[in-house]
Enzyme design. Structure first.
Site, PDB file in Angstrom:
ATOM      1  N   ASP A  10      -4.676  -6.197   8.030  1.00 21.85           N
ATOM      2  CA  ASP A  10      -6.021  -6.108   8.799  1.00 21.85           C
ATOM      3  C   ASP A  10      -7.024  -5.983   7.789  1.00 21.85           C
ATOM      4  O   ASP A  10      -6.889  -6.530   6.740  1.00 21.85           O
ATOM      5  CB  ASP A  10      -5.811  -4.782   9.440  1.00 21.85           C
ATOM      6  CG  ASP A  10      -5.601  -3.611   8.769  1.00 21.85           C
ATOM      7  OD1 ASP A  10      -5.758  -3.457   7.373  1.00 21.85           O
ATOM      8  OD2 ASP A  10      -5.384  -2.336   8.939  1.00 21.85           O
ATOM      9  N   TYR A  60       3.210  -3.992  13.583  1.00 20.39           N
ATOM     10  CA  TYR A  60       2.194  -3.248  13.153  1.00 20.39           C
ATOM     11  C   TYR A  60       1.428  -2.640  14.390  1.00 20.39           C
ATOM     12  O   TYR A  60       1.320  -3.100  15.408  1.00 20.39           O
ATOM     13  CB  TYR A  60       1.294  -4.506  12.327  1.00 20.39           C
ATOM     14  CG  TYR A  60      -0.091  -3.814  11.514  1.00 20.39           C
ATOM     15  CD1 TYR A  60       0.149  -2.917  10.557  1.00 20.39           C
ATOM     16  CD2 TYR A  60      -1.106  -4.126  11.955  1.00 20.39           C
ATOM     17  CE1 TYR A  60      -0.622  -2.462   9.859  1.00 20.39           C
ATOM     18  CE2 TYR A  60      -2.250  -3.647  11.035  1.00 20.39           C
ATOM     19  CZ  TYR A  60      -1.772  -2.539   9.964  1.00 20.39           C
ATOM     20  OH  TYR A  60      -2.961  -2.247   9.338  1.00 20.39           O
ATOM     21  N   HIS A 102      -3.117  -9.582  15.652  1.00 14.55           N
ATOM     22  CA  HIS A 102      -1.716  -9.301  15.498  1.00 14.55           C
ATOM     23  C   HIS A 102      -1.108  -9.471  16.948  1.00 14.55           C
ATOM     24  O   HIS A 102      -1.860  -9.224  17.995  1.00 14.55           O
ATOM     25  CB  HIS A 102      -1.807  -7.901  14.981  1.00 14.55           C
ATOM     26  CG  HIS A 102      -2.470  -7.550  13.815  1.00 14.55           C
ATOM     27  ND1 HIS A 102      -2.015  -8.360  12.532  1.00 14.55           N
ATOM     28  CD2 HIS A 102      -3.301  -6.792  13.584  1.00 14.55           C
ATOM     29  CE1 HIS A 102      -2.699  -8.027  11.641  1.00 14.55           C
ATOM     30  NE2 HIS A 102      -3.664  -6.848  12.231  1.00 14.55           N
ATOM     31  N   GLU A 152      -9.042  -3.942   6.438  1.00  8.30           N
ATOM     32  CA  GLU A 152      -8.889  -3.157   5.236  1.00  8.30           C
ATOM     33  C   GLU A 152      -7.926  -3.583   4.072  1.00  8.30           C
ATOM     34  O   GLU A 152      -8.170  -3.410   3.164  1.00  8.30           O
ATOM     35  CB  GLU A 152      -8.676  -1.671   5.856  1.00  8.30           C
ATOM     36  CG  GLU A 152      -8.731  -0.522   4.724  1.00  8.30           C
ATOM     37  CD  GLU A 152      -8.852   1.020   5.252  1.00  8.30           C
ATOM     38  OE1 GLU A 152      -9.210   1.736   4.388  1.00  8.30           O
ATOM     39  OE2 GLU A 152      -8.466   1.097   6.494  1.00  8.30           O
ATOM     40  N   ASP A 162      -1.663  -4.347   4.036  1.00  4.74           N
ATOM     41  CA  ASP A 162      -1.415  -4.068   5.471  1.00  4.74           C
ATOM     42  C   ASP A 162      -2.242  -5.549   6.061  1.00  4.74           C
ATOM     43  O   ASP A 162      -3.307  -5.863   5.583  1.00  4.74           O
ATOM     44  CB  ASP A 162      -1.948  -3.030   6.273  1.00  4.74           C
ATOM     45  CG  ASP A 162      -1.229  -1.688   5.902  1.00  4.74           C
ATOM     46  OD1 ASP A 162       0.128  -1.857   5.703  1.00  4.74           O
ATOM     47  OD2 ASP A 162      -1.610  -0.647   6.271  1.00  4.74           O
ATOM     48  N   ARG A 198      -1.823  -1.171  14.355  1.00  2.00           N
ATOM     49  CA  ARG A 198      -3.144  -1.490  14.528  1.00  2.00           C
ATOM     50  C   ARG A 198      -3.460  -2.585  15.192  1.00  2.00           C
ATOM     51  O   ARG A 198      -3.685  -3.665  14.141  1.00  2.00           O
ATOM     52  CB  ARG A 198      -3.999  -0.895  13.141  1.00  2.00           C
ATOM     53  CG  ARG A 198      -3.901   0.479  12.861  1.00  2.00           C
ATOM     54  CD  ARG A 198      -4.660   1.048  11.699  1.00  2.00           C
ATOM     55  NE  ARG A 198      -3.797   0.654  10.188  1.00  2.00           N
ATOM     56  CZ  ARG A 198      -2.981   1.470  10.033  1.00  2.00           C
ATOM     57  NH1 ARG A 198      -2.620   2.556  10.586  1.00  2.00           N
ATOM     58  NH2 ARG A 198      -2.427   1.311   8.995  1.00  2.00           N
ATOM     59  N   GLU A 232       0.782  -1.267  -0.008  1.00  2.00           N
ATOM     60  CA  GLU A 232       0.080  -0.072  -0.109  1.00  2.00           C
ATOM     61  C   GLU A 232       0.750   1.259   0.069  1.00  2.00           C
ATOM     62  O   GLU A 232       0.914   2.248  -0.853  1.00  2.00           O
ATOM     63  CB  GLU A 232      -0.830   0.002   1.195  1.00  2.00           C
ATOM     64  CG  GLU A 232      -1.969  -1.222   1.258  1.00  2.00           C
ATOM     65  CD  GLU A 232      -3.057  -0.872   2.626  1.00  2.00           C
ATOM     66  OE1 GLU A 232      -3.308   0.140   2.936  1.00  2.00           O
ATOM     67  OE2 GLU A 232      -3.071  -1.823   3.078  1.00  2.00           O
TER      68      GLU A 232
END
Length: 686
Positions: free
Chosen positions: A82, A296, A342, A84, A80, A298, A7
């Site tokens: 997650d 990571y 995570h 999204e 990423d 988030r 991304e």
């Protein structure tokens, strides 16, 4: 050549260090296919199917991506890790024409040699459960935003917005403000007796009356206590000695990192998010080049990999000794409603200490890295140990107490002493003399202090994040953006660290309470978050989740729209006369802001734009033009020449237009006097 699709372009340099020459890295720069920025773009009649389109400014980028993918021997999508990111992978795979069973998805929780190599060795299919969970969230948020916002614009004022999570966060702030407004303080008194023992002056606090918990409520009660204890000796009733331990705090989640960064470093949510993103994507380190420093960012998990834990324990042994290593590795429990996808936020390696990285890191990046590094290091260390003494005294029927605490072994506080937990900081650390039960002590003085109970504190960004997490509103990736939105739209405002609701924010909340309390509330929003989790974990049909919400929501929209209830400000009469019919012109709110309209509407349909009066205050000492009152970005008033940019004179005070006869600096009006603006000049005239 193998192609890795990511991304953020800022990851590219750090990632390429671990890939070698046989790989090319391509960045999508976020979403490449999404719901259009305008219009609902959700087909309600056909099972809520979203109508995705190519992001307009990504068309050339996609052509380039497709060309590179065609020429690559293998393509891996490493967006990423997650929901999204999974959805972006799905969109990329769709655009490239990949079969849904293709093992094209790789993910890594950190940009390190080990993590990247392991990911490349274990490509998988795109997880459609995660994609569906993200689609459901995207569709739900679009439905609420695009159906509810027009109602607010119609019933309150133009250009307002509402959101499924955003409006509940606003509700928390408004509800807290109402609690404060309605709070009735209650009086109470603190009574401290100071007792003599050798060289010690022991401070004790009144705590009981006739063996029951007691705190005086008024001065009359205090006077009775003072009279009864005057000149009396105090008896040592009980001496309790104990050993206590303080366990190290868990490593950071997104929420706890944001809270500590604000409370302990003074970093706003925006600054914390920016610094964390850079530390995760890669920063320049002297002698190393660009490398990622943390995992990571988030996450709602406090889980730590066995490898990272072992490496940290080895570091502790070498630097602090075996006594600082717990007998069993510290394991922390993740909250029930956490996704636990995570690890906790931690440094990738203990070998790069904050001090080693300090020289090339920005101030914010260094402070946040140090906080994350030391929190993780402390989380794997042994407990702090304390000796505690609690002594109860009696005088007549009153009981007084004193507590003492001495650290026996620092444990994790050897690392975390700068950021030791609040409950440890607030413990009583008095040193107390040796006392025996039945011993008599004289009182040197008794002090009294009137107090009043305080209302609950207003939210800060940090405490609002904490509340959202505890109540299950939103997810780690959304806390910061949600709070930023309600503040940027002027529904809340910040004074220092404190968040206040604006009058507009209160009005919006009151309207939503009246018509949408069934869906814009904490309990229901947390329930919907759980339903979204069920899509990812249990494979529940996302269309059904959205449909079950929308059926009730649509009814609420229809009722609110049909209602005659409005919270719009009534038109304000102005002194301006309509040049067409002679009626008064009214100041009205429209879709594009304020405008003037004739009061004789609909007979007279005259309208025109508002020409706001400019407040002219003072004279420019440079060109003798008028000075105009303006506001800085922080809201502070200043005065600038109306001829700007030809004349760039400005002042924080009103200027007379004349200059000081002593030094020729501009004269200003301050405290009803005319004086020189220069601090080094003492010229003043009445």
């Amino acid at each position: 050549m193998k192609l890795i699709i990511i991304e953020s372009p800022f990851k590219r340099e750090a990632l390429k260090k671990y890939l070698g020459n046989g790989y090319e890295v391509f960045a999508t720069k976020g979403h490449i296919r999404d719901l259009p920025s305008k219009g609902l773009s959700v087909d309600i009649k056909h099972n809520f199917e979203p109508k995705y389109e190519i992001v307009p400014d990504k068309k050339e980028l996609i052509k380039d991506l497709q060309k590179k993918a065609e020429n690559a021997e293998e393509v891996y999508i490493a967006t990423d890790p997650d929901r999204e990111g999974e959805a972006i992978s799905w969109h990329v795979a769709h655009i490239l024409g990949f079969d849904e069973n293709k093992n094209c998805r790789i993910e890594f929780n950190e940009i390190s040699k080990k993590a990247v190599t392991k990911a490349l060795e274990n490509p998988r299919k795109i997880d459609l459960k995660l994609v569906d969970a993200q689609q459901a969230r995207r569709v739900l948020d679009r439905l609420v935003g695009y159906k509810l916002s027009p109602i607010l614009c119609k019933k309150i004022a133009p250009k307002l917005s509402a959101g499924r999570v955003q409006s509940v966060a606003l509700k928390l702030v408004v509800d807290r403000e109402r609690e404060i407004e309605n709070f009735v303080p209650e009086e109470y008194w603190l009574v401290n007796a100071f007792l003599k023992k050798d060289s010690y002056d022991i401070k004790t606090l009144l705590s009981t009356y006739k063996n029951k918990k007691y705190q005086p409520k008024n001065k009359e009660e205090v006077d009775v206590i003072l009279e009864n204890c005057k000149g009396k000796e105090f008896v040592v009733k009980e001496v309790k000695k104990s050993k206590t331990k303080s366990h190290a705090p868990a490593p950071f989640t997104t929420s706890t990192m944001q809270q500590d960064a604000l409370n302990k470093l003074g970093l706003s949510l925006a600054r914390t998010t920016s610094a964390a993103q850079q530390l995760y994507e890669g920063v320049d380190i002297k002698g190393e080049g660009k490398i990622a420093l943390i995992t990571y960012i988030r996450t709602d998990s406090v889980r730590v990999s066995e490898d990272a834990q072992n490496a940290c324990i080895e570091f502790i042994k070498n630097k602090y000794g075996n006594d600082f290593v717990p007998s069993k590795p510290n394991i922390y429990s993740t909250k029930k409603n956490a996704q636990d996808a995570h690890e906790a936020i931690r440094p990738i390696t203990m070998d790069i200490t904050p001090e080693m990285a300090k020289e090339t890191l920005t101030s914010d990046n260094y402070k946040l890295y140090k906080l994350i590094y030391e929190r993780f290091l402390a989380s794997q260390m042994s407990e702090a140990q304390y000796s505690n003494v609690s002594i109860n005294f009696t005088c007549e029927d009153y009981g007084f107490k004193a507590n003492g605490r001495t650290m026996e072994f620092p444990g994790y506080t050897a690392v975390y002493k700068e950021f030791v937990e609040e409950d440890n900081k607030n413990n009583d650390n008095n040193k107390l003399p040796k006392l025996e039960e039945g011993e008599l002590l004289s009182c040197s003085k008794i002090t009294i202090e009137q107090k009043f109970t305080k209302p609950p504190a207003r939210y800060t960004e940090a405490s609002l994040v904490k509340a959202m997490e505890e109540k299950g509103i939103g997810r780690p990736a959304t806390y910061a953006s949600t709070i930023t939105v309600i503040n940027s739209r002027k529904y809340t405002q910040k004074e220092g660290k404190t968040l206040y609701p604006t009058e507009l924010g209160k009005k919006i909340n009151d309207y939503l309470e009246k018509f949408f309390s069934g869906v814009i509330n904490v309990k229901f929003t947390a329930h919907m978050e759980q339903r979204l989790d069920d899509i990812a974990s249990k494979g529940e049909d996302w269309h059904h989740v959205v449909s079950s919400f929308y059926d009730g929501f649509e009814n609420l929209i229809e009722k609110a729209d049909a209602s005659g209830v409005t919270m719009k400000e009534p038109p304000k009469e102005t002194d301006e006369i309509c040049e067409k019919c002679g009626g008064k012109m009214l100041l009205r709110e429209g879709r594009f802001g304020q405008f003037l309209a004739c009061s004789n509407f609909p007979k007279c349909k005259n309208t025109k734009p508002v020409v706001f009066n400019i407040k002219k205050v003072g004279i420019c000492p440079e060109c003798k033009s008028n000075m105009i009152e303006r506001r800085s970005k922080k809201g502070k008033i200043f005065y600038a020449c109306e001829k700007y940019p030809e004349c760039k004179f400005m002042s924080w005070d009103i200027t007379t237009g004349d200059k000081c006869p002593k030094c020729q600096s501009p004269l200003i009006i301050k405290n009803k006097k005319i004086k020189c603006s220069s601090q080094s000049c003492d010229y003043i005239q009445e």
